[in-house]
Every structure is written in C-alpha cells, then in structure tokens.
Design a protein around this motif. Structure first.
Motif, mmCIF file in Angstrom:
data_model
loop_
_atom_site.group_PDB
_atom_site.id
_atom_site.type_symbol
_atom_site.label_atom_id
_atom_site.label_comp_id
_atom_site.label_asym_id
_atom_site.label_seq_id
_atom_site.Cartn_x
_atom_site.Cartn_y
_atom_site.Cartn_z
ATOM 1 N N TYR A 178 1.008 4.568 24.710
ATOM 2 C CA TYR A 178 0.687 5.911 25.200
ATOM 3 C C TYR A 178 1.671 6.952 24.663
ATOM 4 O O TYR A 178 1.255 8.008 24.157
ATOM 5 C CB TYR A 178 0.684 5.902 26.733
ATOM 6 C CG TYR A 178 0.571 7.266 27.348
ATOM 7 C CD1 TYR A 178 -0.638 7.954 27.337
ATOM 8 C CD2 TYR A 178 1.672 7.875 27.949
ATOM 9 C CE1 TYR A 178 -0.753 9.212 27.907
ATOM 10 C CE2 TYR A 178 1.572 9.135 28.514
ATOM 11 C CZ TYR A 178 0.361 9.804 28.496
ATOM 12 O OH TYR A 178 0.260 11.045 29.049
ATOM 13 N N MET A 188 -4.679 14.012 27.758
ATOM 14 C CA MET A 188 -5.952 13.320 27.972
ATOM 15 C C MET A 188 -6.394 12.547 26.738
ATOM 16 O O MET A 188 -6.936 11.438 26.847
ATOM 17 C CB MET A 188 -7.032 14.309 28.406
ATOM 18 C CG MET A 188 -6.795 14.823 29.819
ATOM 19 S SD MET A 188 -8.168 15.811 30.442
ATOM 20 C CE MET A 188 -9.447 14.598 30.645
ATOM 21 N N GLN A 210 -4.486 9.297 26.653
ATOM 22 C CA GLN A 210 -5.015 8.336 27.626
ATOM 23 C C GLN A 210 -6.311 7.709 27.126
ATOM 24 O O GLN A 210 -6.510 6.492 27.206
ATOM 25 C CB GLN A 210 -5.252 9.026 28.976
ATOM 26 C CG GLN A 210 -3.957 9.407 29.697
ATOM 27 C CD GLN A 210 -4.189 10.278 30.911
ATOM 28 O OE1 GLN A 210 -5.278 10.830 31.090
ATOM 29 N NE2 GLN A 210 -3.171 10.411 31.743
ATOM 30 N N LYS A 211 -7.187 8.553 26.615
ATOM 31 C CA LYS A 211 -8.472 8.045 26.132
ATOM 32 C C LYS A 211 -8.287 7.136 24.923
ATOM 33 O O LYS A 211 -8.923 6.085 24.825
ATOM 34 C CB LYS A 211 -9.402 9.226 25.784
ATOM 35 C CG LYS A 211 -10.000 9.909 26.991
ATOM 36 C CD LYS A 211 -11.070 10.922 26.608
ATOM 37 C CE LYS A 211 -10.449 12.205 26.086
ATOM 38 N NZ LYS A 211 -11.479 13.255 25.816
ATOM 39 N N ALA A 252 -5.585 5.399 24.032
ATOM 40 C CA ALA A 252 -4.952 4.138 24.433
ATOM 41 C C ALA A 252 -5.996 3.187 25.013
ATOM 42 O O ALA A 252 -6.042 1.998 24.667
ATOM 43 C CB ALA A 252 -3.850 4.402 25.450
ATOM 44 N N ALA A 253 -6.836 3.723 25.878
ATOM 45 C CA ALA A 253 -7.904 2.897 26.474
ATOM 46 C C ALA A 253 -8.886 2.431 25.409
ATOM 47 O O ALA A 253 -9.363 1.289 25.449
ATOM 48 C CB ALA A 253 -8.636 3.680 27.558
ATOM 49 N N MET A 254 -9.179 3.312 24.454
ATOM 50 C CA MET A 254 -10.119 2.958 23.387
ATOM 51 C C MET A 254 -9.558 1.817 22.533
ATOM 52 O O MET A 254 -10.282 0.868 22.211
ATOM 53 C CB MET A 254 -10.396 4.197 22.528
ATOM 54 C CG MET A 254 -11.459 4.012 21.477
ATOM 55 S SD MET A 254 -13.100 3.785 22.174
ATOM 56 C CE MET A 254 -13.488 5.462 22.659
#
Lengths: 201, 201
Positions: free
Chosen positions: B133, B151, B154-155, B157-159
């Motif tokens: 992150y 944001m 965050q997106k 990292a999740a992806m």
DNA sequence: AAAAATTAATTGAACGTTCAATCAATAAAA
DNA sequence: TTTTATTGATTGAACGTTCAATTAATTTTT
C-alpha cells in the motif's frame, strides 16, 4: 427406528462445532476431540455421520459455499432489481457478517491452502470462483459492451476477493470490512459510469 | 574447527528444501523427514539450525517476504523511473515467475492461514500488506490529488492481491497470470487517466 | 611437519506425545 | 425385539524433539 430427523440435526450440529473449533484453534489444531467437545457429543459420532474427520471438514467447507450461494439468492430473487442494483447485492453477499466472522475467515483461508492438494476441494473452489465471475458478467452485460463487460467482471471479481482478503488479514477487520464494502461499491459505479455511455441498449 | 561459512549455506539449503517439500506435499504433509530427505541431510539438523520445525517454517516465510522486497528494489533502484513506470514495476514484482511458482503459491496460502493463530506471522503479514500500500501511495501521490491517491492505492493493492489469488487458485495458473498482469497494468493506467487531470502538478 | 587437541557439524535411533480411527458396549427408539 | 444412535476406552501409526556418538575441519603443541 430411533428419533427421526436426528441425522440432519446432528450433521448441522457437528458442522457448526467444526466452524467454532476452527475459529478458536485454527484448522491445524482442530481435532475430533475439540469438535466433539464443542458439539457436546462423543468423538466416535464423527466417523458415524461423516466417515471420518476429513469428511466433516469437507462438509463444513461445502456448507460455507452453500451459505454464500443462499445469501445471494435471498437478495436477488425476491425483488425486481435492475443490473446496477444486482451488482450491489453481489458485493453485499460477499461482505455479510457471516463472511466477516472469525470462524468463516479462518475456514476460508484454510480451504484455499487445502484445495491446492485436494482435487475434491479444488473442484469446489473453481466452481465458486467462476460463479462470482458469471454473476458479475450477467449484470455487466446489461450495462456495458461485451468486451468491456468481460473486463469489468474480471476486475470486479478480483476487487471483491482482494478487498475481502486484505480485510480478513488486517489487524482490525471489523472497521476495514465496512470501508472495503463501500470502496467496492463505488468501484462498480465508476465502471458503469466510465464505460457505460452510448454503447448500451 | 569444521568448515566455515557452512551455516548460511545449510540454512538456505534447508529453506529451499522446505519450499520444495511444500510444493510437493503441501504444508500439512511436510515433515522434518520430507524436508531433510530433499535437502540430503539428516532430520536432526533442522533443530540444530532453526530450533525446530516451526522455526524453519517461519524462516521460509521470511525468505518469501524478503524475496518480494528484493525483487522490487532491483527493479526500482537502478533506473530513474517516473511515477507511472514505478507503479508498473510494483505490479511486475508481484507477478514474477517466482511468485507464480507452485511452491511459492502453496507456501503463501498456508502462510495466510497460519498467520491467523500465530502472532509472529500475523505481524509479518501486516508489514508486507502495508508495504504494498505504501509503495503504491508514494507513486500515486505524484500523479493524483491526495484523497484520490489514497483510494487508488487501496483499490490497486486489492486488485493485485485479488488477481494473484484468483490466478493461484485457478485450474490453469500459467495462462491466467499472464492475462492478470496485463489487466492489472491497464487498471493502473485507467486510474491515472481518469483522475490525473488538472489537479496534479 | 607430524601428532594431538579442540571444536563445530552432522547423524539417526530412542522417546514421548498426539491424534484419527476403531469397535465392543450401552442406550433408546420403533 | 430389532434397529439405530451414541459412547469412550483402546489402538497403532505418525511426528517432532532430544541427545549421545561420530566425523571432519582447524588450531595448537611438540
């Protein structure tokens, strides 16, 4: 014959106890003793109903997968929803309090690890993974052009799994899950706004 | 005195053997016998160098985390890269052939499951998760406004985690990983194009 | 330079523990 | 009485740890 309807009751009782035991000790330290003690039954009963410990573990995982399926159907079936609303429901189903609970998180993570060397679990895992993708694609198709819908489905599936994973592993899952669900929904909105202009019918 | 410099050699030898054993049998079925047989050493040596089986497992996981860190530094340090190029390097580091290999996949998944009831592993997991992150945020900040950069990080990292996970669990990881890396890069490009307009310096 | 002493590396058998599975015995329902 | 449900003590295999003994490299002594 003895009590009727006891069979399915006992099975559910043992599955619940298995989830509780995994929640408390983890799958590694979950034994037929820890499970049967939580269930308030003897250790021998596990082999009687599930053929052995492995059978109970598999049944517990299938219960998890079934739960996810049922929760989604509950949210999609009853009402008349448009495509965007249905996408929101898919996200919510993956972030219910059941999915956020410690026993479910620990079981789910162990399931992934186990599925790597257990063909039966691997098959279940693939079905579940493809179901999320298919559900997303079904709704995106009504909003976006075909090729864009496919990519949006892939990205959204990864976003749901990725956010869930990072929350599950975080030091304060409760708060993170709430933020993640919002972030995921706003991501889907962006996908629709960004790509869903003229091309859709 | 006996051979000098053998200590670090043996340690690496045993860590490699552990990865190989997990790749072949999974963590559950990996014993000090399977590890020492692959390493071509005796079982006793594990306790001698790592204090026990658990110590070797932990060292193996730390080796995985270290590897990820080193690969990223190798790609970022030598050249003068702009922010967008650095984001691409972060993605590539998470999708190297090492990260795609069966032993690494199995160890990583087991690590997540284990970290749920092992504070030491949990701590390592959190450090690693936050590093991804932070690295993303550092680069996004140079391209986007602060709140948007957060944001986007965050997106992304999740992806990355979500795509890696779905590929790792898929029935044909090799092909999936290739597609996933492309998809991830195009996602980052979109983030920049979509939000990185006037606000950036 | 040869021999002896020192020290670390390495082995593998023995030990104690843990655990899943089994099964004979018992309880309870039909 | 017959059938099913349930118990829990027992078994035997698997596993991690320990440790006395062995090997081999290095230093010290003569």
């Amino acid at each position: 014959m003895p009590k009727v309807g006891v069979k399915s009751l006992r099975k559910l009782q043992l599955i619940d106890a298995t989830l509780a035991s995994i929640g408390e000790h983890g799958l590694q330290s979950t034994t037929i003793i820890t499970i049967s003690r939580i269930a308030g039954l003897s250790s021998g009963i596990i082999s009687h109903y599930f053929g052995g410990k492995q059978g109970l573990i598999e049944a517990t995982i299938m219960h998890l997968l079934e739960q996810l399926k049922v929760v989604l159907l509950e949210r999609v079936s009853p009402k008349k929803l448009n495509a965007a609303e249905r996408l929101n429901m898919i996200i919510e189903a993956n972030f219910t309090s059941f999915q956020r609970s410690t026993p479910t998180i620990k079981t789910w993570l162990s399931f992934w690890a186990e599925s790597m060397h257990d063909p039966k679990l691997k098959r279940l895992q693939n079905i579940n993974s493809k179901r999320l993708y298919s559900n997303l694609l079904f709704s995106y198709r009504q909003l976006l052009a075909e090729d864009v819908a496919i990519m949006a489905s892939q990205k959204t599936a990864a976003m749901i799994d990725g956010l869930w994973l990072r929350c599950a592993l975080s030091s304060s899952p409760e708060e993170e899950f709430i933020k993640a669900e919002q972030l995921c929904k706003s991501f889907v909105d962006e996908q629709i706004k960004q790509y869903g202009d003229i091309t859709c019918h």
